[in-house]
Design an enzyme around this catalytic site. Structure first.
Site, PDB file in Angstrom:
ATOM      1  N   ILE A 275       0.850  -1.192   0.000  1.00 35.18           N
ATOM      2  CA  ILE A 275       0.000   0.000   0.000  1.00 35.18           C
ATOM      3  C   ILE A 275       0.885   1.240   0.000  1.00 35.18           C
ATOM      4  O   ILE A 275       1.862   1.321   0.753  1.00 35.18           O
ATOM      5  CB  ILE A 275      -0.935   0.009   1.235  1.00 35.18           C
ATOM      6  CG1 ILE A 275      -1.746  -1.295   1.301  1.00 35.18           C
ATOM      7  CG2 ILE A 275      -1.837   1.240   1.219  1.00 35.18           C
ATOM      8  CD1 ILE A 275      -2.654  -1.554   0.111  1.00 35.18           C
ATOM      9  N   HIS A 276       0.529   2.205  -0.848  1.00 33.26           N
ATOM     10  CA  HIS A 276       1.360   3.411  -0.964  1.00 33.26           C
ATOM     11  C   HIS A 276       0.512   4.668  -1.016  1.00 33.26           C
ATOM     12  O   HIS A 276      -0.673   4.637  -1.349  1.00 33.26           O
ATOM     13  CB  HIS A 276       2.282   3.320  -2.194  1.00 33.26           C
ATOM     14  CG  HIS A 276       1.557   3.216  -3.491  1.00 33.26           C
ATOM     15  ND1 HIS A 276       1.377   4.291  -4.321  1.00 33.26           N
ATOM     16  CD2 HIS A 276       0.955   2.164  -4.095  1.00 33.26           C
ATOM     17  CE1 HIS A 276       0.708   3.899  -5.401  1.00 33.26           C
ATOM     18  NE2 HIS A 276       0.434   2.620  -5.274  1.00 33.26           N
TER      19      HIS A 276
END
Length: 122
Positions: A42-43
């Site tokens: 996740i970014h």
């Protein structure tokens, strides 16, 4: 080089790191549904000009560069709208699936929160 996408990994799904052993990984932007997030890195996005993504670009994870060899027909849209990419480290010159980006090089051993994820055009 022109930055077309830049983000920072903020979390790693419980099953995400296993994919690196199989030479691929999946990203998703912050806010991914829980059942998907378990399999993703996740970014948080900082620069998003994903429409410029094409073969010949360079993907960077931390300090490591990976030449982009092919881009699936849906990959730009998925990255731009969802922060979602499926990246294969196999150097294929034709995308396996519409949402897949192929790069040359070996998958990193790990991806930790805080590491940068970027795409550049020459």
């Amino acid at each position: 080089m022109k930055t077309i996408y830049e983000s920072t990994f903020v979390s790693v799904g419980v099953c995400a790191s296993q994919s690196l052993k199989d030479n691929f990984f999946i990203t998703f932007g912050v806010g991914a549904p829980k059942d998907i997030a378990d399999y993703c890195f996740i970014h948080r996005n900082e620069i998003n000009e994903a429409d410029g993504l094409s073969a010949g670009a360079v993907m960077t994870i931390g300090e490591q560069d990976y030449p982009v060899t092919s881009v699936g027909s849906k990959a730009r849209e998925n990255l731009r709208d969802l922060g979602h990419l499926a990246v294969r480290f196999d150097g294929a010159e034709q995308a396996e699936f519409p949402g897949t980006v192929h790069v040359a090089g070996c998958a990193p051993a790990s991806i930790e929160p805080g590491r940068k994820f970027s795409l550049f055009r020459k």
